[in-house]
Motif scaffolding. Structure first.
Motif, short mmCIF file in Angstrom:
data_model
loop_
_atom_site.label_atom_id
_atom_site.label_comp_id
_atom_site.label_asym_id
_atom_site.label_seq_id
_atom_site.Cartn_x
_atom_site.Cartn_y
_atom_site.Cartn_z
N MET A 7 39.01 17.16 47.12
CA MET A 7 38.17 18.19 47.51
C MET A 7 37.69 19.19 46.79
O MET A 7 37.38 18.98 45.31
CB MET A 7 39.71 19.85 47.27
N ARG A 8 35.81 19.04 46.65
CA ARG A 8 35.20 19.69 45.70
C ARG A 8 35.17 20.30 45.13
O ARG A 8 36.24 21.53 45.64
CB ARG A 8 34.28 19.28 46.44
N TYR A 12 42.24 18.17 43.14
CA TYR A 12 43.06 17.83 45.33
C TYR A 12 42.73 16.91 45.52
O TYR A 12 41.81 16.82 46.10
CB TYR A 12 43.53 18.85 45.54
N TYR A 13 43.22 15.81 45.63
CA TYR A 13 43.12 14.59 46.84
C TYR A 13 43.87 14.76 47.38
O TYR A 13 45.54 15.04 47.81
CB TYR A 13 43.83 13.52 46.02
N LYS A 14 43.61 13.95 48.94
CA LYS A 14 44.45 13.47 50.37
C LYS A 14 44.60 12.27 50.24
O LYS A 14 43.43 12.55 50.54
CB LYS A 14 43.38 14.83 51.65
N ILE A 15 45.35 11.76 50.29
CA ILE A 15 45.91 10.76 50.76
C ILE A 15 46.79 10.54 51.96
O ILE A 15 47.02 11.23 52.14
CB ILE A 15 46.73 10.03 49.76
N GLY A 16 45.62 9.73 53.09
CA GLY A 16 46.73 9.34 54.16
C GLY A 16 46.05 8.02 55.18
O GLY A 16 45.60 7.49 54.34
N HIS A 17 46.62 8.32 56.20
CA HIS A 17 46.51 7.11 56.73
C HIS A 17 45.40 7.45 58.63
O HIS A 17 45.76 8.29 58.62
CB HIS A 17 47.19 5.97 57.35
N THR A 18 44.56 6.61 58.98
CA THR A 18 44.22 6.56 60.48
C THR A 18 43.79 5.35 61.62
O THR A 18 43.48 4.87 60.37
CB THR A 18 42.36 7.53 60.29
N ARG A 27 38.06 13.37 58.35
CA ARG A 27 37.65 14.30 57.17
C ARG A 27 37.08 15.50 58.58
O ARG A 27 36.85 16.45 57.87
CB ARG A 27 36.44 14.28 56.82
N ALA A 28 36.66 15.32 59.47
CA ALA A 28 36.17 16.86 60.01
C ALA A 28 37.20 17.53 60.69
O ALA A 28 36.83 18.63 60.40
CB ALA A 28 35.60 16.37 61.30
N SER A 29 38.65 17.04 61.06
CA SER A 29 39.49 18.00 61.18
C SER A 29 39.83 18.27 60.53
O SER A 29 40.42 19.35 60.36
CB SER A 29 40.19 16.91 61.83
N LEU A 30 39.70 17.49 58.93
CA LEU A 30 40.48 18.23 57.05
C LEU A 30 39.53 19.76 57.74
O LEU A 30 40.09 20.76 57.16
CB LEU A 30 41.03 17.51 56.87
N GLN A 31 38.49 19.32 58.07
CA GLN A 31 37.48 20.07 56.60
C GLN A 31 37.68 21.38 57.47
O GLN A 31 37.70 22.51 56.63
CB GLN A 31 36.06 20.09 57.10
N THR A 32 38.08 21.99 58.95
CA THR A 32 38.07 23.52 59.33
C THR A 32 39.17 23.55 58.79
O THR A 32 38.95 25.45 58.09
CB THR A 32 38.87 22.99 60.41
N GLY A 33 40.02 23.31 58.25
CA GLY A 33 41.44 24.51 56.93
C GLY A 33 40.93 23.95 55.77
O GLY A 33 41.58 24.93 54.96
N CYS A 34 40.38 23.83 55.25
CA CYS A 34 39.46 23.42 53.80
C CYS A 34 38.88 24.63 52.94
O CYS A 34 37.61 24.18 53.48
CB CYS A 34 39.52 21.83 53.31
N PRO A 37 34.75 21.72 50.34
CA PRO A 37 34.15 20.46 50.85
C PRO A 37 34.71 19.72 50.41
O PRO A 37 35.00 18.77 49.59
CB PRO A 37 32.64 20.55 50.60
N LEU A 38 35.06 18.82 52.15
CA LEU A 38 36.14 16.94 50.92
C LEU A 38 35.26 16.28 50.93
O LEU A 38 34.46 16.13 52.02
CB LEU A 38 36.58 16.75 52.40
N ASP A 39 35.63 15.31 49.70
CA ASP A 39 33.96 14.21 49.26
C ASP A 39 35.22 12.97 49.78
O ASP A 39 36.18 12.59 49.51
CB ASP A 39 34.03 13.75 48.27
N LEU A 40 34.80 12.03 50.97
CA LEU A 40 35.48 10.46 50.83
C LEU A 40 35.72 9.84 49.44
O LEU A 40 34.11 9.38 49.20
CB LEU A 40 34.61 10.13 51.95
#
Length: 71
Positions: A7-8, A12-18, A27-34, A37-40
Motif C-alpha cells: 500500500m503506497r 503495509y503489505y498484502k500477501i495472498g494468492h490467486t 489488484r483491481a478488486s482490492l484497489q476498490t476498498g483501499c 494505490p497498491l503497487d505489485l
C-alpha cells in the motif's frame, strides 16, 4: 500464484494468492476498498499452502487479514 502488494505511502503489505495467475486482476478488486494505490512488489509460483507458510513465517508483523506491516 503468490503475490505481494504494498500500500503506497505505508509499510503495509498484502500477501495472498490467486488461482487466476493474474495479480493485476486481483489488484483491481482490492484497489476498490483501499485508500492508497497498491503497487505489485513480487510474485512467485505457489498456492494456498505456500501463502499460509509465508503468513506463518511473518506472523510477528501481522496486522489484519492478509495485511502485514513490514520493516
Amino acid at each position: 500464484m503468490i503475490y505481494v502488494f504494498r500500500m503506497r505511502a505505508t509499510d503495509y503489505y498484502k500477501i495472498g494468492h490467486t488461482s487466476a495467475n493474474s495479480p493485476e486482476c486481483r489488484r483491481a478488486s482490492l484497489q476498490t476498498g483501499c485508500a492508497h494505490p497498491l503497487d505489485l512488489c513480487a510474485t512467485r509460483e505457489g498456492g494456498e499452502d505456500d501463502e499460509r507458510a509465508l503468513h506463518l513465517r511473518l506472523w510477528q508483523y501481522h496486522q489484519h487479514g492478509e495485511w502485514f506491516e513490514l520493516p
